[in-house]
Design an enzyme around this catalytic site. Structure first.
Site, PDB file in Angstrom:
ATOM      1  N   SER A 124       0.832  -1.199   0.000  1.00 60.72           N
ATOM      2  CA  SER A 124       0.000   0.000   0.000  1.00 60.72           C
ATOM      3  C   SER A 124       0.869   1.252   0.000  1.00 60.72           C
ATOM      4  O   SER A 124       1.673   1.451  -0.887  1.00 60.72           O
ATOM      5  CB  SER A 124      -0.959  -0.033   1.193  1.00 60.72           C
ATOM      6  OG  SER A 124      -1.875   1.039   1.125  1.00 60.72           O
ATOM      7  N   ASP A 281      -3.202   6.428  -3.568  1.00 62.21           N
ATOM      8  CA  ASP A 281      -1.958   5.892  -3.031  1.00 62.21           C
ATOM      9  C   ASP A 281      -1.440   4.783  -3.951  1.00 62.21           C
ATOM     10  O   ASP A 281      -2.101   4.443  -4.944  1.00 62.21           O
ATOM     11  CB  ASP A 281      -2.139   5.437  -1.579  1.00 62.21           C
ATOM     12  CG  ASP A 281      -2.992   4.192  -1.436  1.00 62.21           C
ATOM     13  OD1 ASP A 281      -3.784   3.902  -2.349  1.00 62.21           O
ATOM     14  OD2 ASP A 281      -2.890   3.518  -0.400  1.00 62.21           O
ATOM     15  N   ASP A 285      -6.116   2.168  -3.296  1.00 62.57           N
ATOM     16  CA  ASP A 285      -7.302   1.902  -2.475  1.00 62.57           C
ATOM     17  C   ASP A 285      -7.640   3.073  -1.550  1.00 62.57           C
ATOM     18  O   ASP A 285      -8.668   3.032  -0.858  1.00 62.57           O
ATOM     19  CB  ASP A 285      -7.149   0.600  -1.675  1.00 62.57           C
ATOM     20  CG  ASP A 285      -6.077   0.659  -0.608  1.00 62.57           C
ATOM     21  OD1 ASP A 285      -5.265   1.615  -0.620  1.00 62.57           O
ATOM     22  OD2 ASP A 285      -6.037  -0.251   0.254  1.00 62.57           O
TER      23      ASP A 285
END
Length: 571
Positions: A124, A281, A285
């Protein structure tokens, strides 16, 4: 180990301080990592085999982002291939994306394809050296207990990697491997139009948007989403458009950090006369939004502020488009308990239901699925760390859909001669100001963290929580680590007990709600504080001053940073 959020599988040969000792040491560390990696996959396989008699036929989804470590040659794609190899070697149908995808595509694919589970390999917005796993169950939500604990048990039953597990070439040769990319992408974009309410207006809009994907996967998919809504494509930030595992233009690939990491996109927007910037990002998400104000300055919205806008938007569109016999009491919105209570305020006035969950979208996704299965309608859910779920096509946070919904909302408001910032103030005037501040302290000593929280549980004696914090009286205390909640008649928390992390929430007499909690993946003690005012109490400066004083008292009396050796985030 926490499998239900991102299971952070650090690439040990990249992260270890021993990496410079010798090449042999690196090989040992790398082998240790891969050994654990395969045991983890074997544990998932064994657990799914026990739970689903048709596991091999229904299949498993594998997605990945664009992470990569040069020295170890260990990219997300390589880890995804190894993941698929373990399952293909056991004759499991594997839906393996042929290229990188946003994280939301994996839970979406699990539901659309009827698979039993799926994994997304992504770190992430974490720093470039990291990588990790997100695991999704057949319901399209991230796994929660007891699945995580049962997978760990399965790992412990088999501590030797299976033969054939290293054969990543199976992805290219096995007839059991299918590429779901086109089907899922087309279906996702079609489903996205279910939350598009003003396509004609979008097509005519003169409003310009800049999008940055932070060197991640978002560019192509945000472009397609804007097309699905009838917009001209957003202007990409050229230096950040294409994947780059080194994140060469930012110190930290986290759009939540605000203007300091949005500099390139803001300067481009000024050059192109674009009034709104949307930033996804690296795994797309989460979403950050900035808007240029009349004085030329940029306002970067917090996650809580964006949630107020999304909540208003999704409910107002529902009210305008619902059938005459629709019952508002069948409508729900959700937020994590450390997020703003603004949705609660809107729900109280408008008549729909609002629910809280524990922090993390795994809890939101599972609860939303339960509500849908019981005939309820869920419009929106969020977590304060810029994670948003607009609609229910994806039971996880989704920056791609949130980006295009933001564009439609901004376009509609422009037609009303309003900006996003002006509408936000209108929402607060209508439903009550909700002013929040969130930050954290770094602490690398687990015993110190435990001591801080145990002191709060035994403040004035054994099993006695504080009744005040400085001059501020406390009405209620909720401790989900132990399951205690003084606001309930039986003193038991309605939220599930979460013994693996520390989290205590204090509700004050002055309307402030403050939570102290530990991070699941980083050495942090976070605080979340919000002043929740009733409609009519509109002196924002007074409310902000009161909130700041309470935060200072919270830090001084409860965290004691000097005594405990805590480092504030900006240091």
């Amino acid at each position: 180990m926490c499998l239900s959020c991102i299971l952070t599988l650090s690439i040990l040969c990249e992260r270890s301080p021993l990496m410079f000792v010798c090449a042999a040491a690196q090989l040992i560390l790398l082998f240790s990592f891969f050994s654990f990696f395969f045991l983890f996959l074997q544990g998932i396989y064994k657990y799914l085999e026990r739970n689903f008699s048709d596991f091999k036929q229904r299949g498993f989804v594998v997605g990945y982002d664009t992470r990569g470590q040069v020295t170890s040659n260990c990219s997300s794609k390589k880890l995804a291939k190894l993941t698929a190899a373990v399952l293909l070697a056991k004759d499991v149908l594997v839906y393996f994306f042929s290229t990188y995808v946003p994280t939301p595509f994996v839970p979406y694919a699990v539901q659309q394809l009827g698979a039993v589970a799926g994994v997304m390999i992504t770190a992430s917005h974490n720093r470039k050296e990291d990588n990790g796993y997100k695991v999704y169950w057949e319901n399209g939500a991230q796994i929660t207990s007891p699945h995580d604990k049962e997978i760990i048990k399965c790992i412990e039953e088999c501590v030797e990697p299976w033969n054939g597990s290293w054969n990543e070439n199976l992805v290219d040769t096995s007839p059991l491997r299918q590429d779901p990319l086109k089907k899922i992408c087309d279906s996702y974009m079609e489903d996205l139009t279910k939350i598009c309410y003003h396509r004609e207006l979008n097509m005519q809009s003169s409003l310009k948007f800049v999008h940055t994907s932070f060197h991640g996967v978002g560019h192509d998919y945000v472009q397609l989403a804007f097309k699905a809504f009838g917009f001209q494509p957003p202007i990409p930030v050229p230096e950040q458009k294409d994947p780059d595992p080194d994140f060469s233009t930012v110190k930290c690939p986290n759009p939540e950090e605000g203007e300091s990491v949005l500099e390139l996109s803001l300067r481009l927007a000024e050059k192109e006369d674009a009034k709104v910037v949307v930033a996804t990002d690296p795994d797309a998400d989460r979403l950050a939004v900035a808007e240029q104000q009349e004085n030329g300055c940029w306002k970067v919205f917090t996650g809580n502020e964006l949630a107020a806008l999304f909540g208003w938007w999704m409910f107002s569109r529902w009210k305008e488009n619902c059938s005459p016999d629709a019952d508002v009491r069948n409508v729900y919105m959700l937020a994590t308990t450390v997020s703003s209570k603004i949705l609660r305020a809107i729900a109280l006035k408008e008549g729909f239901h609002f629910e809280e969950t524990l922090p993390g979208f795994k809890w939101i996704g599972s609860r939303v699925k339960n509500l849908l299965d019981n005939g309820k309608e869920v419009l929106f859910a969020f977590e304060e760390s810029i994670g948003f779920m607009c609609g229910t096509s994806v039971l996880d946070k989704d920056g791609v859909s949130a980006a295009v919904v933001t564009a439609e909302m901004a376009t509609y408001l422009q037609g009303q001669s309003l900006t996003l910032a002006q509408k936000l103030l209108d929402i607060y005037e209508t439903y009550g100001y909700h002013i929040s501040k969130t930050s954290y302290f770094l602490c690398y000593d687990p015993p110190t963290i435990k001591r801080i929280f145990e002191r709060l549980r035994n403040f004035d004696g054994p099993q006695s929580y504080p009744k005040s914090c400085g001059v501020y009286n406390i009405l209620h205390v909720r401790d989900v680590t132990t399951g205690y909640d003084s606001s309930q008649l039986n003193k038991k928390s309605v939220l599930p007990v979460s013994k693996s992390s520390q989290m205590i929430t204090f509700t004050f007499q002055n309307g402030c709600v403050a939570t102290l909690r530990t991070s699941g993946t980083e050495p942090k003690i976070k605080y979340y504080a919000e002043m929740c005012a009733l409609p009519g109490h509109s002196d924002r400066s007074v409310l902000e001053e009161e909130l700041q004083k309470l935060i200072e008292a919270l830090i001084e009396n409860f965290l004691e940073p000097a005594k405990n050796g805590l480092t504030w985030r900006s240091a």
